[in-house]
Design a protein around this motif. Structure first.
Motif, PDB file in Angstrom:
ATOM      1  N   LYS A   1       0.836  -1.204   0.000  1.00  0.00           N
ATOM      2  CA  LYS A   1       0.000   0.000   0.000  1.00  0.00           C
ATOM      3  C   LYS A   1       0.875   1.259   0.000  1.00  0.00           C
ATOM      4  O   LYS A   1       0.671   2.175  -0.796  1.00  0.00           O
ATOM      5  CB  LYS A   1      -0.921   0.013   1.227  1.00  0.00           C
ATOM      6  N   SER A   2       1.844   1.277   0.917  1.00  0.00           N
ATOM      7  CA  SER A   2       2.713   2.460   0.985  1.00  0.00           C
ATOM      8  C   SER A   2       3.545   2.598  -0.279  1.00  0.00           C
ATOM      9  O   SER A   2       3.786   3.719  -0.745  1.00  0.00           O
ATOM     10  CB  SER A   2       3.632   2.375   2.208  1.00  0.00           C
ATOM     11  N   VAL A   3       3.960   1.461  -0.832  1.00  0.00           N
ATOM     12  CA  VAL A   3       4.742   1.516  -2.074  1.00  0.00           C
ATOM     13  C   VAL A   3       3.905   2.135  -3.189  1.00  0.00           C
ATOM     14  O   VAL A   3       4.394   2.968  -3.965  1.00  0.00           O
ATOM     15  CB  VAL A   3       5.252   0.105  -2.459  1.00  0.00           C
TER      16      VAL A   3
ATOM     17  N   PHE B   1       2.949  10.807   5.475  1.00  0.00           N
ATOM     18  CA  PHE B   1       3.702   9.565   5.414  1.00  0.00           C
ATOM     19  C   PHE B   1       3.289   8.687   6.592  1.00  0.00           C
ATOM     20  O   PHE B   1       2.860   9.187   7.634  1.00  0.00           O
ATOM     21  CB  PHE B   1       5.199   9.864   5.481  1.00  0.00           C
ATOM     22  N   GLN B   2       3.479   7.389   6.391  1.00  0.00           N
ATOM     23  CA  GLN B   2       3.041   6.455   7.438  1.00  0.00           C
ATOM     24  C   GLN B   2       3.688   6.775   8.788  1.00  0.00           C
ATOM     25  O   GLN B   2       3.054   6.679   9.823  1.00  0.00           O
ATOM     26  CB  GLN B   2       3.363   5.025   7.014  1.00  0.00           C
ATOM     27  N   HIS B   3       4.969   7.138   8.741  1.00  0.00           N
ATOM     28  CA  HIS B   3       5.650   7.403  10.019  1.00  0.00           C
ATOM     29  C   HIS B   3       5.850   8.892  10.272  1.00  0.00           C
ATOM     30  O   HIS B   3       6.793   9.292  10.948  1.00  0.00           O
ATOM     31  CB  HIS B   3       6.963   6.638  10.063  1.00  0.00           C
TER      32      HIS B   3
ATOM     33  N   PHE C   1      -3.256  10.099   2.195  1.00  0.00           N
ATOM     34  CA  PHE C   1      -2.926   9.845   3.599  1.00  0.00           C
ATOM     35  C   PHE C   1      -2.554   8.386   3.810  1.00  0.00           C
ATOM     36  O   PHE C   1      -3.319   7.480   3.483  1.00  0.00           O
ATOM     37  CB  PHE C   1      -4.131  10.165   4.491  1.00  0.00           C
ATOM     38  N   ASP C   2      -1.388   8.164   4.388  1.00  0.00           N
ATOM     39  CA  ASP C   2      -0.966   6.793   4.695  1.00  0.00           C
ATOM     40  C   ASP C   2      -1.211   6.514   6.177  1.00  0.00           C
ATOM     41  O   ASP C   2      -0.475   6.980   7.040  1.00  0.00           O
ATOM     42  CB  ASP C   2       0.513   6.605   4.334  1.00  0.00           C
ATOM     43  N   GLU C   3      -2.237   5.772   6.460  1.00  0.00           N
ATOM     44  CA  GLU C   3      -2.643   5.411   7.815  1.00  0.00           C
ATOM     45  C   GLU C   3      -2.716   6.612   8.766  1.00  0.00           C
ATOM     46  O   GLU C   3      -2.001   6.678   9.761  1.00  0.00           O
ATOM     47  CB  GLU C   3      -1.709   4.327   8.379  1.00  0.00           C
ATOM     48  N   PRO C   4      -3.610   7.555   8.451  1.00  0.00           N
ATOM     49  CA  PRO C   4      -3.684   8.763   9.276  1.00  0.00           C
ATOM     50  C   PRO C   4      -4.222   8.520  10.680  1.00  0.00           C
ATOM     51  O   PRO C   4      -3.931   9.297  11.583  1.00  0.00           O
ATOM     52  CB  PRO C   4      -4.624   9.679   8.490  1.00  0.00           C
TER      53      PRO C   4
HETATM   54 MG   LIG Z   1       2.464   1.064   4.807  1.00  0.00          MG
END
Ligand SMILES: [Mg+2]
Ligand SMILES: Nc1ncnc2c1ncn2[C@@H]1O[C@H](COP(=O)(O)OP(=O)(O)OP(=O)(O)O)[C@@H](O)[C@H]1O
Lengths: 258, 261
Positions: free
Chosen positions: A49-51, A93-95, A171-174
Motif C-alpha cells: 500500500k505504501s509503495v 507519510f506512514q511514520h 494519507f498513509d494510515e492517518p
Molecule cells: Mg504502509
C-alpha cells in the motif's frame, strides 16, 4: 457508477508494476480517483500500500505503467514540473516524517512559508488555525516534534499536509495509533475536505470503522494487485475471502444502521 | 581449484565494479551539489545556522589541538636540534610546520570528526525517517535546502578556522619557547615575523577550502544515500569520518606537491 460519468478524473494509474530486485510488490495496478471521491485502500501489512502511494507521489519510480495526476503524466516528468503538481497534493507519510529540526508550527506551514515570506506571528497564527480543527492545543506549536506524543505528531503531520487547502489528499494510515475519538475527528476532516471543499482523497487504512466513515470506494490490495474494489456496503455481500476477513471482526448490524 | 579461482575472480570483479559505480555515483552527487550550491535562492537562515555550528562551535577543539601541537613542536625542535637551538630555528620550524601542514590538517581532521559525523548522521536520519522524501513533496529541493548550506558554510568556515588555529598554534610554540626554553621574546617574535611567508598562508588556505569541500561533500553523500534503519545511520557516520580523513591526508600531499614540489 452513474453519477461518476461526468466527473473529472484526478488520478489515473494504469498498468503499474513495481519490484525491488527480485521482490515483486505490485503488478498491473489499475484504478482511477474521481473528483470529489474518497477512496480507501486496504490490504494486509506488507501488501504494498505504501509503495503504491510512494509511486504516485514520485518518491519511487514504477518499473512500468503510467500515473496521471490531473491529466499530466507523472512518470519521467522533469523534476520542476513534477514539483508544481506535488504542490497541489496534501501528503502524509506512514511514520509522520516531520522535520525534527523545526518546531511544530514551522513544520505545519513549511510549504506555504516556502512560497511566501511570513513572520513568526503570522506563521503561528496560520498553524493554530489548522491544529485547532485537529483537537490540538496551541502550546504544542512552539515545541519540537520529539517533544510531543506519537498521536500528536500524527496530527501535526496531517496539519502539515492540509495547510494551504490542497485539493488532493493522500494519507498513509492517518488514524493508526490514535484514540477512537481523535481518529473520528481525522475522519471527519477528510470527509469535510472531500464533501465541502470538493477535494479528492486516497486514504490507506487498517481501520474498518474509518473506512465506513470516509470512503465512497474501497480497494483491496492482495497478491500484488487490486483484487477487489467496491463501495463499503458492497463489502458485506462480497464472497472475496480477504474482504470477509477484514469485515469479520466488526459488528455489521451496528455499522449498517449507522 | 579452478572453481575457487573463478569464484574469487568473480567476487573481486563484482566488488571492483561496484566500487567504480560508487565513485561514479559520488561524482554525480558532487556535480549536483555544486550546481545547487551556486543556484539561488539561498536559505540564509540555514547557512547562518551551519556557520555557527561548523565555525563557532569548532573553535574550542581546533584551538586546543593546535595550541598543544605548537607547544610540542617547539619542545621537539629544541630537543631534536640541540646544535641549532637558536630562537630562529625553533621559531621557523614551528611557524612553517604549522602554517603549511599541521594547522590545516589538524583542523581538517578535527572538523571531519566533529562536523562530518554530525552532518552525516543528521542527513542519514532524515533519509531513514523519510524526511528527505517529505521535503521533496513540500516544494523544496533537498539538495538546495539541506546540502548546499552545509557546503557553503564549510567552504567559508574551515579556512577561517585554519587561520585562527595557525595563530593559536604559533602562540603555543611561543609560550614554550619563552617560558620553558627561556628564549628571548623579541628575538623569537622577530624570527617568526621574518619567516612568515605569504605563499604558506595561501597554500594553507587553499588546503583548508579543499578540506571543507571534502568533509561536507563526503558526509552529505554518505548521509544522503544512507540505507534504511539505525544501521544505515551508523554506517553513514563512520564511513564519512573515515573516508574524509583519508581524503584529507591524501589531498594534503597532492596540494603540497603542487605548491612546493
Ligand atoms: Mg504502509
Ligand atoms: N525502499 C524499499 N526497498 C526495498 N523493498 C521495499 C522498499 N519499500 C518497501 N519495500 C517492500 O515492499 C513491500 C511492501 O511494503 P509496503 O510498505 O508498501 O507495505 P504496506 O502495505 O504499506 O504495509 P503496512 O500496512 O505494514 O504499512 C514489503 O515487502 C517491503 O519489504
Amino acid at each position: 457508477m452513474e453519477k461518476r460519468k461526468n466527473k473529472k478524473i484526478i488520478i489515473k494509474v494504469s498498468d503499474l508494476s513495481k519490484s525491488f530486485n527480485d521482490n515483486i510488490v505490485l503488478k498491473n495496478i489499475n484504478f482511477k480517483l474521481f473528483e470529489g471521491e474518497s477512496l480507501a485502500i486496504i490490504g494486509a501489512s506488507g501488501s504494498g500500500k505504501s509503495v503504491l502511494l510512494k509511486n504516485i507521489i514520485g518518491i519511487l519510480e514504477p518499473d512500468k505503467g503510467s500515473i496521471q495526476i490531473n491529466d499530466t503524466e507523472m512518470v519521467n516528468l522533469p523534476r520542476n514540473l513534477k514539483e508544481k503538481i506535488l504542490l497541489d497534493l496534501g501528503i502524509t507519510f506512514q511514520h509522520g516524517a516531520l522535520f525534527d529540526s523545526l518546531k511544530n508550527w514551522e513544520n505545519i506551514i513549511f510549504k506555504i512559508a516556502n512560497k511566501k515570506k511570513m513572520n513568526n506571528k503570522q506563521g503561528k497564527k496560520l498553524a493554530f488555525s489548522i491544529i485547532k480543527k485537529l483537537g490540538l492545543q496551541p502550546e504544542i506549536l512552539d515545541l519540537y516534534p520529539s517533544e510531543i506524543s506519537g498521536g500528536m505528531q500524527k496530527r501535526v503531520a496531517i496539519a502539515r499536509a492540509i495547510c494551504g487547502n490542497p485539493k488532493i489528499l493522500l494519507f498513509d494510515e492517518p488514524t493508526s495509533g490514535l484514540d477512537p475519538v481523535t481518529g473520528s475527528l481525522i475522519d471527519q476532516l477528510i470527509k469535510t475536505a472531500v464533501r465541502t471543499v470538493g477535494g479528492s482523497a486516497i486514504t490507506i487504512t487498517h481501520d474498518m470503522a474509518s473506512v465506513f466513515r470516509i470512503a465512497d470506494k474501497v480497494m483491496l490490495i492482495d497478491n500484488k494487485t487490486i483484487s477487489w474494489s467496491g463501495t463499503p456496503k458492497d463489502m458485506f455481500n462480497s464472497t472475496n475471502a480477504k474482504i470477509q476477513e477484514f469485515i469479520k471482526p466488526i459488528n455489521s448490524e451496528f455499522l449498517l444502521n449507522d | 581449484m579452478l572453481y575457487l579461482f573463478l569464484n574469487i575472480l568473480g567476487t573481486t570483479g563484482k566488488k571492483f565494479i561496484s566500487f567504480i559505480a560508487n565513485i561514479g555515483h559520488f561524482f554525480i552527487f558532487f556535480g549536483s551539489a555544486i550546481y545547487w550550491t551556486f543556484k539561488p535562492p539561498w536559505y540564509l537562515k540555514k547557512i547562518f545556522q551551519q556557520i555557527l555550528d561548523i565555525g563557532y562551535f569548532s573553535l574550542p577543539v581546533v584551538g586546543l589541538t593546535t595550541f598543544f601541537s605548537g607547544m610540542v613542536l617547539a619542545l621537539q625542535t629544541y630537543n631534536g636540534f640541540t646544535d641549532f637551538n637558536s630562537e630562529s630555528t625553533v621559531a621557523r620550524i614551528v611557524l612553517t610546520s604549522i602554517t603549511r601542514e599541521l594547522g590545516p590538517v589538524l583542523t581538517g581532521l578535527m572538523v571531519a570528526g566533529r562536523i562530518g559525523a554530525k552532518m552525516a548522521a543528521e542527513i542519514a536520519t532524515m533519509r531513514v525517517t523519510e524526511q528527505i522524501d517529505a521535503l521533496g513533496t513540500l516544494g523544496t529541493r533537498p539538495m538546495q535546502y539541506l546540502i548546499a548550506p552545509k557546503i557553503i558554510a564549510s567552504l567559508v568556515c574551515i579556512p577561517i578556522l585554519v587561520l585562527i588555529g595557525n595563530t593559536i598554534g604559533i602562540l603555543g610554540g611561543y609560550i614554550i619557547a619563552i617560558y620553558k626554553l627561556n628564549f628571548n621574546p623579541s628575538l623569537y617574535l622577530y624570527a617568526t615575523i621574518e619567516y612568515l611567508q605569504l605563499i604558506d598562508i595561501i597554500q594553507g588556505t587553499v588546503k583548508a577550502a579543499i578540506f571543507g569541500l571534502i568533509i561536507s561533500m563526503v558526509s552529505c553523500y554518505f548521509g544522503y544515500n544512507a540505507s534504511k534503519g539505525a544501521e544505515g545511520v551508523g554506517f553513514a557516520t563512520t564511513s564519512s569520518v573515515v573516508i574524509s580523513s583519508v581524503m584529507i591526508l591524501t589531498s594534503t600531499y597532492i596540494i603540497t606537491a603542487l605548491f612546493f614540489g
